[in-house]
Enzyme design. Structure first.
Site, PDB file in Angstrom:
ATOM      1  N   TYR A  32      -4.266  -6.989  -8.800  1.00 27.92           N
ATOM      2  CA  TYR A  32      -5.095  -6.271  -9.777  1.00 27.92           C
ATOM      3  C   TYR A  32      -5.102  -6.896 -11.168  1.00 27.92           C
ATOM      4  O   TYR A  32      -5.873  -6.476 -12.028  1.00 27.92           O
ATOM      5  CB  TYR A  32      -4.632  -4.801  -9.875  1.00 27.92           C
ATOM      6  CG  TYR A  32      -5.182  -3.940  -8.762  1.00 27.92           C
ATOM      7  CD1 TYR A  32      -4.710  -4.065  -7.462  1.00 27.92           C
ATOM      8  CD2 TYR A  32      -6.200  -3.017  -9.010  1.00 27.92           C
ATOM      9  CE1 TYR A  32      -5.224  -3.285  -6.434  1.00 27.92           C
ATOM     10  CE2 TYR A  32      -6.717  -2.233  -7.990  1.00 27.92           C
ATOM     11  CZ  TYR A  32      -6.230  -2.374  -6.708  1.00 27.92           C
ATOM     12  OH  TYR A  32      -6.752  -1.600  -5.703  1.00 27.92           O
TER      13      TYR A  32
ATOM     14  N   LYS B 240       3.889  -7.776   3.298  1.00 27.48           N
ATOM     15  CA  LYS B 240       3.313  -8.720   4.268  1.00 27.48           C
ATOM     16  C   LYS B 240       4.100 -10.016   4.167  1.00 27.48           C
ATOM     17  O   LYS B 240       3.543 -11.106   4.031  1.00 27.48           O
ATOM     18  CB  LYS B 240       1.809  -8.902   3.962  1.00 27.48           C
ATOM     19  CG  LYS B 240       1.019  -9.613   5.036  1.00 27.48           C
ATOM     20  CD  LYS B 240       0.906  -8.850   6.351  1.00 27.48           C
ATOM     21  CE  LYS B 240       0.320  -9.755   7.427  1.00 27.48           C
ATOM     22  NZ  LYS B 240       0.394  -9.143   8.779  1.00 27.48           N
TER      23      LYS B 240
ATOM     24  N   ASP C 100       0.475  -3.843   8.106  1.00 28.00           N
ATOM     25  CA  ASP C 100      -0.440  -3.530   9.214  1.00 28.00           C
ATOM     26  C   ASP C 100       0.205  -2.502  10.157  1.00 28.00           C
ATOM     27  O   ASP C 100      -0.439  -1.542  10.592  1.00 28.00           O
ATOM     28  CB  ASP C 100      -0.901  -4.800   9.961  1.00 28.00           C
ATOM     29  CG  ASP C 100       0.209  -5.802  10.259  1.00 28.00           C
ATOM     30  OD1 ASP C 100       1.358  -5.585   9.830  1.00 28.00           O
ATOM     31  OD2 ASP C 100      -0.076  -6.817  10.933  1.00 28.00           O
TER      32      ASP C 100
ATOM     33  N   ASP D 191      -3.136   1.138  -2.494  1.00 24.73           N
ATOM     34  CA  ASP D 191      -4.503   1.652  -2.623  1.00 24.73           C
ATOM     35  C   ASP D 191      -5.055   1.987  -1.238  1.00 24.73           C
ATOM     36  O   ASP D 191      -5.581   3.081  -1.005  1.00 24.73           O
ATOM     37  CB  ASP D 191      -5.388   0.595  -3.304  1.00 24.73           C
ATOM     38  CG  ASP D 191      -6.837   1.029  -3.385  1.00 24.73           C
ATOM     39  OD1 ASP D 191      -7.087   2.193  -3.750  1.00 24.73           O
ATOM     40  OD2 ASP D 191      -7.727   0.214  -3.062  1.00 24.73           O
TER      41      ASP D 191
ATOM     42  N   ASP E 276      -5.704   5.980   0.930  1.00 27.15           N
ATOM     43  CA  ASP E 276      -6.952   6.545   1.479  1.00 27.15           C
ATOM     44  C   ASP E 276      -6.692   7.055   2.904  1.00 27.15           C
ATOM     45  O   ASP E 276      -7.236   8.088   3.306  1.00 27.15           O
ATOM     46  CB  ASP E 276      -8.098   5.519   1.485  1.00 27.15           C
ATOM     47  CG  ASP E 276      -8.987   5.621   0.227  1.00 27.15           C
ATOM     48  OD1 ASP E 276      -8.449   5.975  -0.847  1.00 27.15           O
ATOM     49  OD2 ASP E 276     -10.200   5.356   0.325  1.00 27.15           O
TER      50      ASP E 276
HETATM   51  C1  IPM Z   1      -7.871   4.012  -6.854  1.00 20.71           C
HETATM   52  C2  IPM Z   1      -9.173   3.252  -6.929  1.00 20.71           C
HETATM   53  C3  IPM Z   1      -9.068   2.078  -7.918  1.00 20.71           C
HETATM   54  C4  IPM Z   1      -7.990   1.146  -7.406  1.00 20.71           C
HETATM   55  C5  IPM Z   1     -10.390   1.315  -8.121  1.00 20.71           C
HETATM   56  C6  IPM Z   1     -11.457   2.212  -8.724  1.00 20.71           C
HETATM   57  C7  IPM Z   1     -10.244   0.090  -8.972  1.00 20.71           C
HETATM   58  O1  IPM Z   1      -9.558   2.830  -5.669  1.00 20.71           O
HETATM   59  O2  IPM Z   1      -7.377   4.466  -7.901  1.00 20.71           O
HETATM   60  O3  IPM Z   1      -7.360   4.212  -5.753  1.00 20.71           O
HETATM   61  O4  IPM Z   1      -8.240   0.285  -6.554  1.00 20.71           O
HETATM   62  O5  IPM Z   1      -6.878   1.278  -7.866  1.00 20.71           O
HETATM   63 MN    MN Z   2      -8.386   3.696  -4.054  1.00 22.34          MN
END
Ligand code: IPM
Ligand code: MN
Ligand code: NAD
Length: 350
Positions: free
Chosen positions: A135, A186, A219, A243, A247
């Site tokens: 990042y 990884k 993975d 990140d 999700d």
């Molecule tokens: C998160 C988002 C951000 C990230 C994006 C918007 C840059 O996906 O906060 O999870 O990747 O950190």
């Molecule tokens: Mn995210």
């Protein structure tokens, strides 16, 4: 307490309006003062003024506020995502918010997407390193736009960065009476940068003999999060992997709209936001799930030491789920603001 509120873009605006309602309700019933200052930083603001955030923006957040509550940033009109980079990633870097704390807690069995699993199987936290990795945007493009293009995006891993997030994960486990920390990397393919994660993890783990330290390649972690999430208590990983797996964590909680997070530097002004993004197709339609944003405001209060108020909000959200007072993404039939209103009323009742 003084809170900076950055609703941002898309459904960020919709869900933040509801989190603000709930914060006002909890401050009213507890008799403790919360001053909420709305900052306009967003794609609209950037497109209108050319300014993502003012030159003193980071100092202002750090010096004038106790915490920041953010909706989401991302707008198709800003193709390079410049404003999100400055406002969200910039704040993570400039305020040195190295802990991205993302609890993955299922509030009700009915929301679990996995067959024969429920609340007992989905209850862990992810600590995502939040200030380095890929990042940092170190790299560049050579001969961009041609068939000879070379694109480089470096991953930065420092001892300081890796050590402090891994230590934080173990400290958290010890403080909460938890017994397991799993680190994911990884290192089988990324033999330089992730050798550092391996070394530091072993070193820190040896200082916590009561905690069972384990390692998974990222993975395999992704696979086990779906197949057997009950085995996890604390997961620690790098910025990009954190990140992605959070999700998955959102899905395990019933949907991305349920997931909350804190971008934290312990003891300093920190930023709280739902895990989801601005979801442009849903924006402004009163359909986005506000629970992730509302739960993020609870995390914020908890971090500021308002534990009773935080628990009150969490209990109200849980009650809304049980009562079926939810948006359509998790099976209900209510609109964003009806859910926010219901939870605000419940907060006042509890
Ligand atoms: C998160 C988002 C951000 C990230 C994006 C918007 C840059 O996906 O906060 O999870 O990747 O950190
Ligand atoms: Mn995210
Ligand atoms: P997203 O999280 O915005 O949405 C993905 C999908 O998840 C949506 O289409 C929707 O089906 C579902 N979803 C997400 N939040 C929901 C909610 N509250 N209620 C109901 N359903 C919900 O991810 P994306 O589509 O990949 O990204 C859209 C924009 O958001 C991009 O610009 C991205 O960069 C940005 N983004 C910002 C943040 C942030 O500010 N923290 C986080 C992630 C993505």
């Amino acid at each position: 307490m003084r809170i900076a509120v950055i609703a941002g873009d898309g459904i960020g605006k919709d869900v933040t309006a509801e989190a603000v309602k709930v914060l006002r309700a909890v401050s009213e019933v507890s008799g403790r003062s919360l001053e909420l200052e709305m900052l306009p930083w967003s794609a609209d603001h950037y497109l209108a003024t050319g300014v993502t955030l003012p030159p003193n923006g980071y100092d202002m957040l750090r010096d004038d506020f106790d915490a920041v509550l953010l909706g989401a940033l991302g707008d198709p009109r800003v193709a390079d995502n410049r404003h999100a980079r400055d406002i969200l990633l910039g704040t993570r870097f400039e305020l040195d918010l190295y802990v991205n704390y993302r609890p993955v807690k299922l509030l009700n069995d009915a929301l679990c997407p996995l067959k024969d699993r429920g609340r007992k199987d989905v209850n862990f936290v992810v600590f995502r390193e939040n200030t380095e990795g890929v990042y940092v945007s170190i790299g560049g493009r050579f001969k961009a736009g041609t068939d000879d293009e070379v694109a480089i995006q470096e991953e930065i891993n420092t001892f300081k960065g890796v050590n402090r997030i891994i230590r934080h994960a173990f400290e958290f486990a010890a403080a909460q009476g938890l017994t397991k920390v799993c680190m994911a990397d990884k290192s089988n393919a990324m033999q330089q940068g992730h050798a550092l994660w391996q070394r530091v993890f072993k070193q820190v783990a040896s200082e916590y003999p009561a905690i069972k330290a384990s390692h998974m390649y990222i993975d395999a972690l992704a696979m086990f999060l779906v197949k057997d999430p009950g085995q996890f208590e604390v997961v620690v990983t790098n910025n990009l992997f954190g990140d992605i797996v959070t999700d998955i964590g959102g899905a395990l909680q019933g949907g991305l709209g349920m997931a909350a997070s804190g971008n934290i530097h312990p003891g300093r002004t920190s930023l709280f936001e739902p895990v989801h993004g601005s979801a442009p197709p849903l924006a402004g339609k009163n359909i986005a799930n506000p629970m992730g944003a509302i739960l993020s405001s609870a995390l914020m209060l908890e971090t500021l030491g308002w534990s009773d108020e935080a628990r009150r909000i969490e209990a109200a959200v849980e009650a809304a789920v049980v009562a079926g007072e939810t948006t359509t993404d998790i099976g209900g039939s209510r609109g964003t603001n009806q859910v926010g209103d219901w939870i605000s009323r419940e907060v006042r009742k509890l």
